[in-house]
Write an enzyme that holds these catalytic residues in place. Structure first.
Site, PDB file in Angstrom:
ATOM      1  N   GLY A  74       2.065   2.992  -2.147  1.00  0.00           N
ATOM      2  CA  GLY A  74       3.159   3.023  -3.293  1.00  0.00           C
ATOM      3  C   GLY A  74       4.224   2.243  -2.893  1.00  0.00           C
ATOM      4  O   GLY A  74       5.195   2.323  -3.568  1.00  0.00           O
ATOM      5  N   SER A  83       1.014  -1.285  -0.049  1.00  0.00           N
ATOM      6  CA  SER A  83       0.074   0.127  -0.033  1.00  0.00           C
ATOM      7  C   SER A  83       0.797   1.173  -0.143  1.00  0.00           C
ATOM      8  O   SER A  83       1.948   1.252   0.111  1.00  0.00           O
ATOM      9  CB  SER A  83      -0.965   0.116   1.240  1.00  0.00           C
ATOM     10  OG  SER A  83      -0.199   0.000   2.388  1.00  0.00           O
ATOM     11  N   GLU A  93     -10.792   3.428  -6.477  1.00  0.00           N
ATOM     12  CA  GLU A  93      -9.794   4.123  -7.434  1.00  0.00           C
ATOM     13  C   GLU A  93      -9.836   4.041  -8.759  1.00  0.00           C
ATOM     14  O   GLU A  93      -9.949   2.831  -9.021  1.00  0.00           O
ATOM     15  CB  GLU A  93      -8.285   3.777  -6.858  1.00  0.00           C
ATOM     16  CG  GLU A  93      -8.092   4.220  -5.414  1.00  0.00           C
ATOM     17  CD  GLU A  93      -6.588   3.726  -4.991  1.00  0.00           C
ATOM     18  OE1 GLU A  93      -5.664   3.577  -5.870  1.00  0.00           O
ATOM     19  OE2 GLU A  93      -6.454   3.237  -3.666  1.00  0.00           O
ATOM     20  N   THR A  95      -6.809   9.339   0.644  1.00  0.00           N
ATOM     21  CA  THR A  95      -7.313  10.885  -0.215  1.00  0.00           C
ATOM     22  C   THR A  95      -8.449  11.243   0.350  1.00  0.00           C
ATOM     23  O   THR A  95      -8.949  12.236   0.258  1.00  0.00           O
ATOM     24  CB  THR A  95      -6.940  10.466  -1.731  1.00  0.00           C
ATOM     25  OG1 THR A  95      -8.457   9.464  -1.880  1.00  0.00           O
ATOM     26  CG2 THR A  95      -6.050   9.870  -2.389  1.00  0.00           C
TER      27      THR A  95
HETATM   28  N1  LIG Z   1      -1.085   1.116 -14.218  1.00  0.00           N
HETATM   29  C1  LIG Z   1      -0.979   2.392 -13.834  1.00  0.00           C
HETATM   30  N2  LIG Z   1      -0.718   3.523 -14.828  1.00  0.00           N
HETATM   31  C2  LIG Z   1      -0.606   4.593 -14.215  1.00  0.00           C
HETATM   32  N3  LIG Z   1      -0.403   4.885 -12.950  1.00  0.00           N
HETATM   33  C3  LIG Z   1      -0.758   4.289 -12.047  1.00  0.00           C
HETATM   34  C4  LIG Z   1      -1.082   3.021 -12.314  1.00  0.00           C
HETATM   35  N4  LIG Z   1      -0.832   2.032 -11.328  1.00  0.00           N
HETATM   36  C5  LIG Z   1      -0.647   2.757 -10.133  1.00  0.00           C
HETATM   37  N5  LIG Z   1      -0.457   4.199 -10.743  1.00  0.00           N
HETATM   38  C6  LIG Z   1      -0.279   5.219  -9.932  1.00  0.00           C
HETATM   39  O1  LIG Z   1       0.251   4.953  -8.556  1.00  0.00           O
HETATM   40  C7  LIG Z   1      -0.619   5.270  -7.659  1.00  0.00           C
HETATM   41  C8  LIG Z   1      -0.633   4.271  -6.234  1.00  0.00           C
HETATM   42  O2  LIG Z   1      -1.040   2.897  -7.080  1.00  0.00           O
HETATM   43  P1  LIG Z   1      -1.730   1.872  -6.455  1.00  0.00           P
HETATM   44  O3  LIG Z   1      -3.266   2.491  -5.797  1.00  0.00           O
HETATM   45  O4  LIG Z   1      -2.046   0.510  -7.158  1.00  0.00           O
HETATM   46  O5  LIG Z   1      -0.834   1.549  -4.945  1.00  0.00           O
HETATM   47  P2  LIG Z   1      -0.979   1.200  -3.770  1.00  0.00           P
HETATM   48  O6  LIG Z   1       0.065   0.797  -3.216  1.00  0.00           O
HETATM   49  O7  LIG Z   1      -2.066   0.251  -3.504  1.00  0.00           O
HETATM   50  O8  LIG Z   1      -1.497   2.746  -3.074  1.00  0.00           O
HETATM   51  P3  LIG Z   1      -2.394   3.038  -1.915  1.00  0.00           P
HETATM   52  O9  LIG Z   1      -2.628   1.918  -0.664  1.00  0.00           O
HETATM   53  O10 LIG Z   1      -2.149   4.312  -1.570  1.00  0.00           O
HETATM   54  O11 LIG Z   1      -3.921   2.975  -2.541  1.00  0.00           O
HETATM   55  C9  LIG Z   1      -1.969   5.524  -8.245  1.00  0.00           C
HETATM   56  O12 LIG Z   1      -2.827   6.191  -7.656  1.00  0.00           O
HETATM   57  C10 LIG Z   1      -1.512   6.030  -9.432  1.00  0.00           C
HETATM   58  O13 LIG Z   1      -1.323   7.489  -9.433  1.00  0.00           O
HETATM   59  N1  LIG Z   2      -2.810   3.998   1.515  1.00  0.00           N
HETATM   60  C1  LIG Z   2      -2.992   3.409   2.663  1.00  0.00           C
HETATM   61  C2  LIG Z   2      -2.729   4.238   3.961  1.00  0.00           C
HETATM   62  O1  LIG Z   2      -2.551   5.430   3.896  1.00  0.00           O
HETATM   63  N2  LIG Z   2      -2.690   3.656   4.968  1.00  0.00           N
HETATM   64  C3  LIG Z   2      -2.484   4.437   6.262  1.00  0.00           C
HETATM   65  O2  LIG Z   2      -1.242   4.430   6.536  1.00  0.00           O
HETATM   66  C4  LIG Z   2      -0.955   4.055   7.763  1.00  0.00           C
HETATM   67  C5  LIG Z   2       0.485   3.105   7.871  1.00  0.00           C
HETATM   68  O3  LIG Z   2       1.365   4.208   7.984  1.00  0.00           O
HETATM   69  P1  LIG Z   2       2.896   4.106   8.083  1.00  0.00           P
HETATM   70  O4  LIG Z   2       3.323   3.331   6.829  1.00  0.00           O
HETATM   71  O5  LIG Z   2       3.476   5.585   8.283  1.00  0.00           O
HETATM   72  O6  LIG Z   2       3.087   3.095   9.303  1.00  0.00           O
HETATM   73  C6  LIG Z   2      -1.881   2.722   7.926  1.00  0.00           C
HETATM   74  O7  LIG Z   2      -2.155   2.220   9.219  1.00  0.00           O
HETATM   75  C7  LIG Z   2      -3.119   3.483   7.372  1.00  0.00           C
HETATM   76  O8  LIG Z   2      -3.872   4.366   8.588  1.00  0.00           O
HETATM   77 MG   LIG Z   3      -4.327   2.904  -4.412  1.00  0.00          MG
END
Ligand SMILES: Nc1ncnc2c1ncn2[C@@H]1O[C@H](COP(=O)(O)OP(=O)(O)OP(=O)(O)O)[C@@H](O)[C@H]1O
Ligand SMILES: NCC(=O)N[C@@H]1O[C@H](COP(=O)([O-])[O-])[C@@H](O)[C@H]1O
Ligand SMILES: [Mg+2]
Length: 385
Positions: A159, A157, A262, A282
């Protein structure tokens, strides 16, 4: 019916993950007299600081997690992050309720299961994708998809472990980065890079029926959220398409609570990206824009209480990220709070590391452009030392 906390008959939440999102869930639950127990991998995590009790365990360990659920016998188990032992949740469902349900948590924490459901079963439009379990397979996957493409661990998560591969020499670096990520990277997903016009989170509340919040627009850097705003204005047809997609995925997952759906928008197409079965980072902007924040909506949906997704004002949020490595950091927020319409939430994470999200700036204004200006201005005035 809601009981009295700490007494027989209390209504009890067990929150698995105690970051900033969990902290706000607990605050909203506390307001309704819910007994709150917070769990995470480190001591004094944000939600632990506002909960009645807490536990520090490795949440990926079946025995540790299951024994806490058994011992606490909560009315509701509320996952707040991805990295949780799913078998413990599946087994716990015989005597407690997992939000939204253990199967939905299992699917959404795993990018492969989510693709199988969203792209293959529900036929939602997504970026093209391949999976890889080693460097060789990654090279083959990249070859099939072409450049640029995005690599992510199967479970991660914010990124973490994510990178964009622009040419062949990026492949090995991307592989190593994904392998080092928290979460689970025994498998990787490779996605076609979508050069989107904008991306949104459509917060979708599912309780007795489905309700949508106004779309939230956002900017991400290295896969992590930097700034978001609400409402994100988009043509009615695209907004309706986004709602259709959200309704389909959320209905397929089932259960109650808020979901962050998303999506990318490119030309006149809405492309599903992923969904969180919980409040979304977000969506922190809703703490200033909506009659009920995403956290209040989550808590009320869990308890099958009435909810409102009404927007009161345009607004924006901006992540406060640490620019130093420091245990017990200090924050100077006085000048930032002089900026009109600005509020700040500091999460109270004990340890700052460079790039870690430590707080969030919120602002309301007559329109989103003005709100974005205000949060950016405030961000420049915050000092962490
Ligand atoms: N296939 C893609 N093409 C373009 N941009 C992408 C793609 N996949 C991800 N991104 C970019 O990277 C961001 C994070 O991707 P994603 O939501 O899959 O990751 P995550 O680690 O699950 O993040 P989070 O936990 O914050 O939702 C997206 O919001 C987008 O800006
Ligand atoms: N995109 C998912 C997200 O924002 N999750 C939030 O970040 C925390 C972990 O933060 P940390 O990595 O700073 O411990 C999680 O516990 C949740 O609240
Ligand atoms: Mg995401």
């Amino acid at each position: 019916m809601i009981g009295t906390p700490l007494l027989k008959g209390a209504t009890k939440f067990l929150i698995l993950g105690s970051g900033e999102l969990g902290k706000e869930i607990v605050i909203e639950a506390q307001r309704l007299g819910i007994e709150c127990v917070a769990v995470d991998r480190y001591q004094n995590a944000p939600a632990m600081q506002v909960a009645h009790r807490s536990y520090v365990i490795n949440m990926r360990d079946y025995d540790a997690l299951f024994s806490i659920i058994e011992r606490e016998e909560p009315d509701f188990v509320i996952p707040e992050i991805e990295a949780i032992n799913i078998d413990a949740l599946l087994d716990a469902e015989s005597f407690t309720e997992v939000i939204p349900n253990a199967e939905a948590v299992k699917i959404t924490m795993n990018r492969e299961l989510l693709r199988r459901l969203a792209a293959e079963k529900l036929k939602l439009k997504t970026a093209k994708y391949e999976f890889a379990t080693n460097l060789e397979e990654l090279k083959e996957a990249v070859e099939k998809l072409g450049y640029p493409c995005v690599v992510k661990p199967i479970m991660s998560s914010s990124g973490k472990g994510q990178s964009i591969i622009k040419d062949e020499k990026d492949i090995e670096k991307a592989y190593n980065k994904a392998k080092e990520a928290r979460g689970s990277s025994e498998k990787l997903i490779v996605e076609e890079f979508i050069d989107f016009d904008y991306e949104i989170t459509l917060l979708t509340a599912k309780s007795e029926d489905i309700k949508f919040c106004e779309p939230i627009g956002h900017i991400q850097k290295d896969g992590d959220y930097i700034m978001s705003w609400q409402p994100h204005n988009m043509p009615d047809e695209l907004k309706n398409e986004a709602k259709n997609i959200a309704e389909k995925i959320v209905s397929a997952l089932g259960g109650r609570g808020i979901f962050g759906v998303e999506m990318f928008v490119k030309n006149d197409e809405v492309i599903f990206s992923e969904v969180s079965p919980r409040p979304h980072d977000t969506g922190m902007v809703t703490m200033i824009t909506q009659e009920m924040s995403e956290f209040e909506i989550h808590v009320r949906s869990i308890l099958t209480l009435p909810i409102s997704t009404k927007l009161l004002t345009p607004g924006a949020s901006y992540a406060i990220k640490a620019n130093i490595n420091k245990y017990a950091p200090k924050y100077d927020i006085k000048d930032a709070l002089k900026v009109e319409n600005v509020k700040i939430r500091l999460f109270g994470k004990p340890n700052a590391t460079i790039g870690r999200r430590m707080g969030v700036i919120l602002a309301h204004a007559e329109n989103v452009d003005k709100a974005k200006e205000l949060v950016k201005k405030a961000a420049e005035l915050i000092k962490i030392c």
